[in-house]
Enzyme design. Structure first.
Site, PDB file in Angstrom:
ATOM      1  N   LYS A   1     -13.305   2.794   0.654  1.00 20.17           N
ATOM      2  CA  LYS A   1     -11.898   2.757   2.644  1.00 20.17           C
ATOM      3  C   LYS A   1     -13.989   3.480   3.803  1.00 20.17           C
ATOM      4  O   LYS A   1     -14.255   4.250   2.657  1.00 20.17           O
ATOM      5  CB  LYS A   1     -11.841   4.030   2.816  1.00 20.17           C
ATOM      6  CG  LYS A   1     -10.353   3.272   1.854  1.00 20.17           C
ATOM      7  CD  LYS A   1      -9.635   4.397   2.427  1.00 20.17           C
ATOM      8  CE  LYS A   1      -8.863   4.008   3.767  1.00 20.17           C
ATOM      9  NZ  LYS A   1      -7.729   5.441   3.844  1.00 20.17           N
TER      10      LYS A   1
ATOM     11  N   ARG B   1      -7.915  19.378   9.271  1.00 22.08           N
ATOM     12  CA  ARG B   1      -7.155  19.381  10.110  1.00 22.08           C
ATOM     13  C   ARG B   1      -7.278  20.541  10.987  1.00 22.08           C
ATOM     14  O   ARG B   1      -7.757  22.268  10.578  1.00 22.08           O
ATOM     15  CB  ARG B   1      -5.914  18.791   9.687  1.00 22.08           C
ATOM     16  CG  ARG B   1      -5.204  17.608   9.443  1.00 22.08           C
ATOM     17  CD  ARG B   1      -4.001  17.356   9.313  1.00 22.08           C
ATOM     18  NE  ARG B   1      -3.779  16.065   8.189  1.00 22.08           N
ATOM     19  CZ  ARG B   1      -3.559  14.411   9.463  1.00 22.08           C
ATOM     20  NH1 ARG B   1      -3.729  15.014  10.356  1.00 22.08           N
ATOM     21  NH2 ARG B   1      -3.547  14.334   8.483  1.00 22.08           N
TER      22      ARG B   1
ATOM     23  N   THR C   1      -6.495  -1.042   9.711  1.00 15.30           N
ATOM     24  CA  THR C   1      -5.737   0.076  11.305  1.00 15.30           C
ATOM     25  C   THR C   1      -5.547  -1.285  13.004  1.00 15.30           C
ATOM     26  O   THR C   1      -6.598  -1.360  12.561  1.00 15.30           O
ATOM     27  CB  THR C   1      -7.084   0.727  11.325  1.00 15.30           C
ATOM     28  OG1 THR C   1      -8.284   1.128   9.913  1.00 15.30           O
ATOM     29  CG2 THR C   1      -6.650   1.852  12.274  1.00 15.30           C
TER      30      THR C   1
ATOM     31  N   ARG D   1       0.375  -1.425  -0.005  1.00 17.18           N
ATOM     32  CA  ARG D   1      -0.034  -0.128   0.237  1.00 17.18           C
ATOM     33  C   ARG D   1       0.943   1.235   0.290  1.00 17.18           C
ATOM     34  O   ARG D   1       1.437   1.489   1.266  1.00 17.18           O
ATOM     35  CB  ARG D   1      -1.262   0.037   0.766  1.00 17.18           C
ATOM     36  CG  ARG D   1      -1.497   1.548   1.489  1.00 17.18           C
ATOM     37  CD  ARG D   1      -2.764   1.638   2.966  1.00 17.18           C
ATOM     38  NE  ARG D   1      -3.033   2.107   3.346  1.00 17.18           N
ATOM     39  CZ  ARG D   1      -2.820   3.231   4.569  1.00 17.18           C
ATOM     40  NH1 ARG D   1      -2.160   3.006   5.494  1.00 17.18           N
ATOM     41  NH2 ARG D   1      -2.980   4.399   4.928  1.00 17.18           N
TER      42      ARG D   1
END
Length: 476
Positions: A222, A77, A280, A36
């Site tokens: 995802k 963010r 994850t 990945r």
């Protein structure tokens, strides 16, 4: 070659800890099936270097490791915050579009439409949910006031999650478009799209691929937003596979709901004959340590028992101290559980009248026949990879050996549970082809004399006919 004869695949993220050739070779030998590239951190020159290196190792050592491009998506963010800032429960703080140095009273938010999208009463989560705020006021232009529900250190550049808010950002941002074009140019085997919410997000990426590429690049959605879980049926129908991205998913929804969602997503993908990756925090303690925790061992094992096609490593292999050892440990865990009788794959019979009903029926019965005759392998020829997806979804306890003259799909198929793909460019009759591919599989040591194998073919064998023939063979 791979030292571990496992069927569940390992996706490993490449990074500074794993980008040298010798380390990658040892990772491949220890069980890596897919590399990945995380485009949140990879510029074009870096991605090109990594792609070249992976393909060079494949060529030199006989691997078929696939390449997965993971697009960043609309990641929100904070801006820069002064050192030592701490917010406490009950404090009021303002999020603003003005690029200021943040403090305990106000802080910069990178998302320009933030004040328009959020509503009073909705929650703002920072730093993987460590800090929680509740919106008390928005001017709908550039400022949002929020009350601290759960306080702590306010740190620069931390990620923001909005679990209750329908954000107006597209899943495919300007950065993602540029990165996707790089991935297409470098001919990645798979592209993963982050923060998918509905089918339209996927369609935007499909159109981009069609515009810049003369062949299909399969898309992985995802699943990390509540909207994605709600719209999962349309998303699964629109993509070629999914990734259960439990990091953001566990922040966006109550964490106690994630285990059952994971199981349900795996089940849904198996019925749809599409691969699913569990990702994850799988072995995060091995970023620094040499052994995983017992809870991490159980997590990997349970993902395999759920029926996942692949399990994924992130920081463990990209920045961790022991990238080879973490692959070895994961491979051992997979080997120990993946053929356990606890694994129950939902039966999904072919739909009569469907476009590929004959091929689907052949694949279904081939997988079912494995247990009846103790077949050691199902051997098939394909041009598109379709039969490999079908057979893999039924999880037969036999090797799935795929031969194809389409070089491009050999590595792509390496993500699928149990599938091994090889190049075959013969133009012979069906009988001669069966004899030849069986001999090639035997020479590789996958089967031996007196083993039973199931051969799937198109008849006649010339052209791109659909699989319509099943043959049971005993190796002489």
């Amino acid at each position: 070659m791979n030292l571990y004869n496992k069927k569940t695949k390992i996706v490993a993220t490449i990074g500074p800890a794993s980008e040298d050739k010798e380390t990658l070779i040892n990772m491949f030998k220890s069980g890596v099936n897919v590399i990945r590239v995380n485009f949140s951190h990879a510029e074009e020159s870096i991605a090109e270097k990594w792609v070249t290196l992976v393909r060079e190792i494949n060529e030199e050592h006989g691997f078929s490791v696939a390449l997965l491009a993971d697009l960043q998506g609309p990641k929100l963010r904070l801006g820069i915050v002064k050192p030592g800032v701490v917010v406490n429960q009950g404090d009021i703080i303002t999020f603003t579009n003005e690029k200021i140095e943040g403090d305990a009273q106000q802080v910069y938010m990178s998302y320009n439409e933030f004040a328009k999208d959020v509503k009073v009463g909705e929650r703002i989560l920072l730093d993987d949910g460590k800090l929680i705020f509740e919106v008390i006021e928005t001017n709908l232009i550039d400022k949002v006031k929020a009350r601290v529900i759960q306080g702590g250190p306010l740190l620069s550049k931390k990620g923001v999650n909005l679990p209750n808010t329908k954000i107006s950002l597209p899943a495919l941002t300007e950065k993602d478009i540029k990165d996707a074009e790089i991935a297409i140019k470098l001919d990645f085997d798979w592209i993963a799209l982050s923060f998918v919410r509905h089918e339209d997000d996927v369609n935007d990426l499909k159109k981009l691929i069609q515009k810049h590429c003369n062949h299909k690049i399969p898309i992985i959605a995802k699943i990390e937003k509540p909207e994605a879980v709600k719209n999962i049926e349309e998303i699964v129908n629109a993509v070629d596979g999914i990734m259960v991205a439990r990091g953001d998913l566990g922040i966006e929804i109550p964490m106690e709901q994630v285990p059952l969602i994971q199981k349900n997503l795996v089940k849904r993908c198996k019925i749809a004959c599409k691969p699913v990756i569990i990702a994850t925090q799988m072995m995060e303690s091995m970023i620094d340590g040499l052994t995983p925790t017992r809870a991490e061992v159980n997590d990997v094992a349970n993902s395999v028992l759920d029926g996942a096609d692949a399990v994924m490593l992130s920081g463990e292999t990209s920045v961790g101290k022991h990238p080879v050892e973490v692959i070895q440990n994961m491979s051992k865990i997979i080997n120990s559980v993946e053929e356990d009788e606890c694994i129950r794959i939902p039966q999904h019979k072919p739909v009569q009248g469907s476009e590929r009903y004959i091929t689907d029926t052949i694949c279904y019965n081939a997988a079912d026949m494995v247990g009846q005759v103790n077949a050691k392998a199902i051997i098939t020829l394909t041009q598109s990879g379709y039969t490999a997806f079908q057979i893999s979804s039924h999880r037969p306890l036999a090797d799935i050996i795929v031969f194809t003259s389409n070089k491009r799909i050999i590595t792509m198929l390496n993500l699928l549970w149990g599938v091994q793909a090889f190049l075959y460019e013969g133009l012979k009759s069906t009988d001669e082809t069966v004899v030849e591919v069986n001999r090639m599989v035997k020479e590789r040591g996958i089967i031996k004399s007196k083993d039973y194998v199931i051969n799937l073919n198109a008849m006649p064998s010339f052209g791109n006919g659909l699989t319509n023939t099943l043959r049971l063979t005993q190796i002489s």
